[in-house]
Design an enzyme around this catalytic site. Structure first.
Site, PDB file in Angstrom:
ATOM      1  N   GLU A  11     -29.529 -41.103 -53.582  1.00 35.31           N
ATOM      2  CA  GLU A  11     -28.554 -40.529 -52.655  1.00 35.31           C
ATOM      3  C   GLU A  11     -27.204 -40.236 -53.340  1.00 35.31           C
ATOM      4  O   GLU A  11     -26.343 -39.598 -52.758  1.00 35.31           O
ATOM      5  CB  GLU A  11     -28.356 -41.469 -51.458  1.00 35.31           C
ATOM      6  CG  GLU A  11     -29.628 -41.593 -50.610  1.00 35.31           C
ATOM      7  CD  GLU A  11     -29.555 -42.697 -49.560  1.00 35.31           C
ATOM      8  OE1 GLU A  11     -30.053 -42.474 -48.458  1.00 35.31           O
ATOM      9  OE2 GLU A  11     -29.015 -43.786 -49.854  1.00 35.31           O
ATOM     10  N   GLY A  77     -33.629 -41.589 -40.297  1.00 37.71           N
ATOM     11  CA  GLY A  77     -34.759 -41.267 -39.425  1.00 37.71           C
ATOM     12  C   GLY A  77     -34.230 -40.554 -38.188  1.00 37.71           C
ATOM     13  O   GLY A  77     -33.170 -40.908 -37.664  1.00 37.71           O
ATOM     14  N   MET A 173     -29.557 -47.602 -42.130  1.00 37.84           N
ATOM     15  CA  MET A 173     -29.384 -49.041 -42.315  1.00 37.84           C
ATOM     16  C   MET A 173     -28.008 -49.463 -42.857  1.00 37.84           C
ATOM     17  O   MET A 173     -27.829 -50.628 -43.196  1.00 37.84           O
ATOM     18  CB  MET A 173     -30.514 -49.582 -43.228  1.00 37.84           C
ATOM     19  CG  MET A 173     -31.894 -49.286 -42.661  1.00 37.84           C
ATOM     20  SD  MET A 173     -33.278 -49.800 -43.698  1.00 37.84           S
ATOM     21  CE  MET A 173     -33.161 -51.568 -43.619  1.00 37.84           C
ATOM     22  N   GLU A 174     -27.074 -48.505 -42.932  1.00 39.10           N
ATOM     23  CA  GLU A 174     -25.761 -48.867 -43.521  1.00 39.10           C
ATOM     24  C   GLU A 174     -24.543 -48.303 -42.783  1.00 39.10           C
ATOM     25  O   GLU A 174     -23.459 -48.898 -42.806  1.00 39.10           O
ATOM     26  CB  GLU A 174     -25.663 -48.374 -44.985  1.00 39.10           C
ATOM     27  CG  GLU A 174     -26.673 -48.973 -45.947  1.00 39.10           C
ATOM     28  CD  GLU A 174     -28.032 -48.296 -45.873  1.00 39.10           C
ATOM     29  OE1 GLU A 174     -28.100 -47.122 -45.423  1.00 39.10           O
ATOM     30  OE2 GLU A 174     -29.035 -48.938 -46.225  1.00 39.10           O
ATOM     31  N   ASP A 197     -37.397 -38.466 -41.960  1.00 33.80           N
ATOM     32  CA  ASP A 197     -38.586 -38.885 -41.195  1.00 33.80           C
ATOM     33  C   ASP A 197     -38.233 -38.981 -39.715  1.00 33.80           C
ATOM     34  O   ASP A 197     -37.064 -38.869 -39.351  1.00 33.80           O
ATOM     35  CB  ASP A 197     -39.106 -40.242 -41.698  1.00 33.80           C
ATOM     36  CG  ASP A 197     -38.026 -41.320 -41.592  1.00 33.80           C
ATOM     37  OD1 ASP A 197     -37.306 -41.529 -42.575  1.00 33.80           O
ATOM     38  OD2 ASP A 197     -37.864 -41.897 -40.501  1.00 33.80           O
TER      39      ASP A 197
HETATM   40  N1  ADE Z   1     -33.557 -44.218 -43.426  1.00 31.77           N
HETATM   41  C1  ADE Z   1     -34.375 -43.150 -43.439  1.00 31.77           C
HETATM   42  N2  ADE Z   1     -35.318 -43.249 -42.491  1.00 31.77           N
HETATM   43  C2  ADE Z   1     -35.090 -44.431 -41.847  1.00 31.77           C
HETATM   44  C3  ADE Z   1     -35.720 -45.094 -40.792  1.00 31.77           C
HETATM   45  N3  ADE Z   1     -36.797 -44.586 -40.194  1.00 31.77           N
HETATM   46  N4  ADE Z   1     -35.224 -46.295 -40.396  1.00 31.77           N
HETATM   47  C4  ADE Z   1     -34.134 -46.817 -41.008  1.00 31.77           C
HETATM   48  N5  ADE Z   1     -33.506 -46.227 -42.020  1.00 31.77           N
HETATM   49  C5  ADE Z   1     -33.965 -45.035 -42.445  1.00 31.77           C
END
Ligand code: ADE
Length: 231
Positions: A11, A77, A173-174, A197
């Site tokens: 990233e 996501g 997640m951050e 995703d």
């Molecule tokens: N980063 C990218 N896709 C994610 C997901 N599905 N859950 C948490 N962090 C992500």
């Protein structure tokens, strides 16, 4: 100076290729790279995955470099049909979807110390990010709430919980940890992510396939942001 934080090397590494006069410094467990991008001073760091690593990195960056603003970039996501693979999401607010002191009577996501659930991103930073994304990003650009937690979301149950509880458009997640750190320190911040995703049962497959493309899409917007942003 503009601070840029990504969770993973993929990233941030493309951004480093645009930087000149690079100076590296490792503080604690985090390697910071300071340099010029289009003549503007930036500092970039890979924080590692998760909210604790992200907060450590953001606080260290603030104390060591005193950036005018911090951007968290990378992949996410999708929680919304509007945001497809490699589209860009920009946070207007952020929430910690795994913060839960509801048994004590607080609403889900409440950050007790701040007395808020949704952490507002800096409006100017978000609007310059949007301008940059509209020029540089390959797909659609969607603004909304981004939810962060110490979980890779890969099931419709978890996804539905986050959507129904917080009405967020993307999960990662951050971002909300960096948001809390910056908000507490009074440092303007923004979060920009490209979708890798759909945070459902096939998220791990899509993530593996689209991670490099999505990370690169986000990086191109960040380069545009650095060129446009002024305090
Ligand atoms: N980063 C990218 N896709 C994610 C997901 N599905 N859950 C948490 N962090 C992500």
């Amino acid at each position: 100076m503009i601070g840029i934080i990504g969770a993973m090397k993929v990233e941030i590494e493309e951004l480093e290729t645009y930087m000149e006069q690079k100076e590296e410094k490792t503080i604690g467990s985090v390697r910071f790279v300071k340099g010029l991008l289009d003549g503007r001073e930036i500092v970039a760091a890979v924080c590692g995955i998760g909210k604790v690593a992200a907060s450590i990195c953001a606080q260290t960056m603030i104390m060591a470099y005193a950036p005018d603003c911090i951007i968290n970039t990378g992949v996410a996501g999708s929680l919304s049909e509007k945001a497809g693979i490699c589209d860009t999401v920009i946070a207007d607010t952020l929430v910690q979807h795994d913060m839960d002191i509801t048994p004590l009577g607080d609403p889900p996501g409440m950050i007790e110390g701040l007395g808020i659930v949704d952490i507002p991103a800096d409006e100017k930073v978000a609007s310059v990010l949007k301008e940059a994304a509209l020029q540089a990003a390959p797909g659609k650009v969607i603004t909304g709430k981004i939810a962060s937690g110490d979980q890779f979301v890969a099931s419709s149950e978890k996804k539905d919980f986050i959507v129904n509880t917080f009405n967020a458009i993307a999960c990662e997640m951050e971002g909300a940890a960096i948001a809390q750190t910056c908000y507490s320190a009074g440092v303007p911040f923004g979060v920009l992510r490209a979708i890798s995703d759909n945070a459902d049962g096939s998220a791990h497959l899509s993530y593996a396939e689209f991670l490099p493309e999505a990370a690169s899409a986000a990086c191109k917007t960040i380069v545009g942001f650095v060129k446009k942003y002024s305090k």
